[in-house]
Enzyme design. Structure first.
Site, PDB file in Angstrom:
ATOM      1  N   GLU A 132       6.177 -12.702   0.247  1.00 48.57           N
ATOM      2  CA  GLU A 132       6.183 -11.850  -1.001  1.00 48.57           C
ATOM      3  C   GLU A 132       7.254 -10.865  -0.559  1.00 48.57           C
ATOM      4  OE1 GLU A 132       2.821  -9.038  -1.007  1.00 48.57           O
ATOM      5  OE2 GLU A 132       1.947 -11.004   0.774  1.00 48.57           O
TER       6      GLU A 132
ATOM      7  N   ASP B 214       0.396  -9.306   8.211  1.00 49.03           N
ATOM      8  CA  ASP B 214      -0.072  -8.979   7.352  1.00 49.03           C
ATOM      9  C   ASP B 214       1.401  -8.138   7.300  1.00 49.03           C
ATOM     10  OD1 ASP B 214      -0.084  -7.653   4.667  1.00 49.03           O
ATOM     11  OD2 ASP B 214      -2.303  -7.663   4.847  1.00 49.03           O
TER      12      ASP B 214
ATOM     13  N   ARG C 290       0.278  -1.253   0.071  1.00 53.36           N
ATOM     14  CA  ARG C 290      -0.092   0.470   0.422  1.00 53.36           C
ATOM     15  C   ARG C 290       0.717   1.113   0.510  1.00 53.36           C
ATOM     16  NH1 ARG C 290      -2.550  -4.420   3.452  1.00 53.36           N
ATOM     17  NH2 ARG C 290      -4.882  -4.194   2.501  1.00 53.36           N
TER      18      ARG C 290
ATOM     19  N   TYR D 198       0.452 -18.250  -2.370  1.00 47.78           N
ATOM     20  CA  TYR D 198      -0.190 -18.383  -0.818  1.00 47.78           C
ATOM     21  C   TYR D 198       0.553 -20.027  -1.035  1.00 47.78           C
ATOM     22  CZ  TYR D 198      -3.520 -15.065  -0.469  1.00 47.78           C
ATOM     23  OH  TYR D 198      -4.056 -13.514  -0.638  1.00 47.78           O
TER      24      TYR D 198
ATOM     25  N   HIS E 127      -1.115  -2.219  -4.469  1.00 49.09           N
ATOM     26  CA  HIS E 127      -0.499  -3.768  -5.814  1.00 49.09           C
ATOM     27  C   HIS E 127      -0.088  -2.704  -6.830  1.00 49.09           C
ATOM     28  CE1 HIS E 127      -0.113  -6.314  -2.131  1.00 49.09           C
ATOM     29  NE2 HIS E 127      -1.124  -7.081  -2.187  1.00 49.09           N
TER      30      HIS E 127
ATOM     31  N   HIS F 218       2.786 -12.874  -5.178  1.00 49.08           N
ATOM     32  CA  HIS F 218       1.241 -13.623  -4.145  1.00 49.08           C
ATOM     33  C   HIS F 218       0.719 -14.296  -3.903  1.00 49.08           C
ATOM     34  CE1 HIS F 218      -1.436 -11.855  -1.454  1.00 49.08           C
ATOM     35  NE2 HIS F 218      -1.228 -10.553  -1.410  1.00 49.08           N
TER      36      HIS F 218
END
Length: 344
Positions: free
Chosen positions: A310, A247, A75, A177, A101, A175
């Protein structure tokens, strides 16, 4: 090693790379993303990353899963930054307050050009893209390539390269996972995590970095000795409670593709992924969807159903000098490499 390909919907192609050990990497030019990573174990073949079976499902459910993220991952507060004495306004796509992003739609939504390279010891898909000057408010025309390589050493290598014609910002990531159980209905709580990091970046209620670098010592963020994630999820740490998990950017002690900066181990210890990167930080996000996760191949993604690594420069670096720099100059190519190595 051979690369096979098939239609993935809406003009996109799925490329499949498989080595002699039975590890199979599948990627698509839609968003230059990883879709599947199949790993053989003694009992079964597991898909250890989250992904969908078509472009249509990504469009309908989650555009960021597995995708290349850019121009700037994370962000940007208020969607503004100052560069070369000039202030720029970028797309406020995060609740119309901040840039997330790189704005939307961005790298994750584009059809990238693809080039294939095959040899006995590795196979590579090179994705390339031109981002026009002014896209989502960022200055400069940017030429980007992302190479995905599968080796006979069970490594998935991600190589980034970019060239700009004007001073600009660039901070890409992937990104992906991971869920090493292969079951999206099984949370990652029992996965063991190691991160070679002494400090992490604090965030506020909008998941914006505050500028504070906090020591991991005596916190839920201390993974310098591998331990289960549930011990952190169950903690009363204010930063964990703020987002229901992680996060957060972790500042890496030894950024290098010669050094293991993170290790994730499955609950049954049948699969392990090592992360090696020359990036100074890694954002760990633990899929804190709290029941709002997507349906993946007929199964609802549970809360904490995946974890990202990331690799990038920590978000907020356009505001905080000690976070690092994401400025890139004309005639000075940007290059970065991250390796995800599968071990047993």
């Amino acid at each position: 090693m051979k690369i096979t390909q098939r239609d993935f919907g809406q003009g996109a192609t799925l490329y499949s790379l498989k080595n002699e050990n039975g590890v199979q990497l599948e990627v698509t030019n839609f968003g230059a993303r990883i879709v599947n990573l199949f790993v053989p174990t003694k009992k079964e073949k597991r898909n250890i990353v989250l992904g969908f079976d078509s472009v249509e499902e990504y469009l309908a459910q989650d555009m960021y899963i597995g995708a290349t993220i850019g121009r700037v991952a994370g962000r940007i507060k208020d969607g503004t930054f100052t560069l070369g004495g000039q202030t720029y306004q970028t797309d406020k796509n995060d609740h119309e307050l901040h840039t997330l992003h790189g704005g939307a739609p961005s790298f994750e939504a584009k059809l990238w050009d693809a080039k294939l390279e095959e040899s006995e010891k590795k196979s590579t898909v090179i994705f390339s893209l031109k981002s026009k000057a002014g896209e989502h408010g960022f200055p400069g025309e940017l030429m980007v390539s992302v190479s995905y390589t599968l080796t006979e050493d069970n490594e998935w290598c991600v190589d980034y390269e970019a060239h700009t014609d004007q001073l600009t910002l660039f901070n890409p990531t992937n990104h992906v996972y991971f869920n090493l159980s292969g079951d999206v209905e099984q949370a990652i709580d029992d996965h063991k995590l190691f991160i070679d990091s002494d400090q992490f970046a604090c965030i506020d209620e909008a998941v914006i970095t505050t500028g504070e670098k906090r020591s991991v010592t005596d916190t839920a963020f201390d993974f310098r000795k591998a331990r289960k994630l549930e011990t952190s999820f169950n903690s009363q740490d204010d930063q964990v409670k703020a987002v229901g998990g992680f996060d957060h950017p972790f500042f890496l002690n030894k950024p290098s593709i010669e050094h293991v900066s993170a290790v994730l181990t499955s609950p049954d210890e049948a699969v392990q992924v090592e992360v090696l990167t020359d990036c100074p930080a890694v954002v760990v996000f633990t899929a804190n969807f709290n029941g709002a996760g997507p349906v993946i191949r007929g199964k609802k993604l549970t809360d904490h159903g995946g974890i990202t690594f990331e690799t990038q420069t920590a978000p907020g670096s356009e505001r905080f000098e000690d976070f690092g720099t994401i400025e890139i100059q004309p005639n000075v190519p940007f290059r970065s490499t991250t390796i995800y190595k599968i071990t047993e």
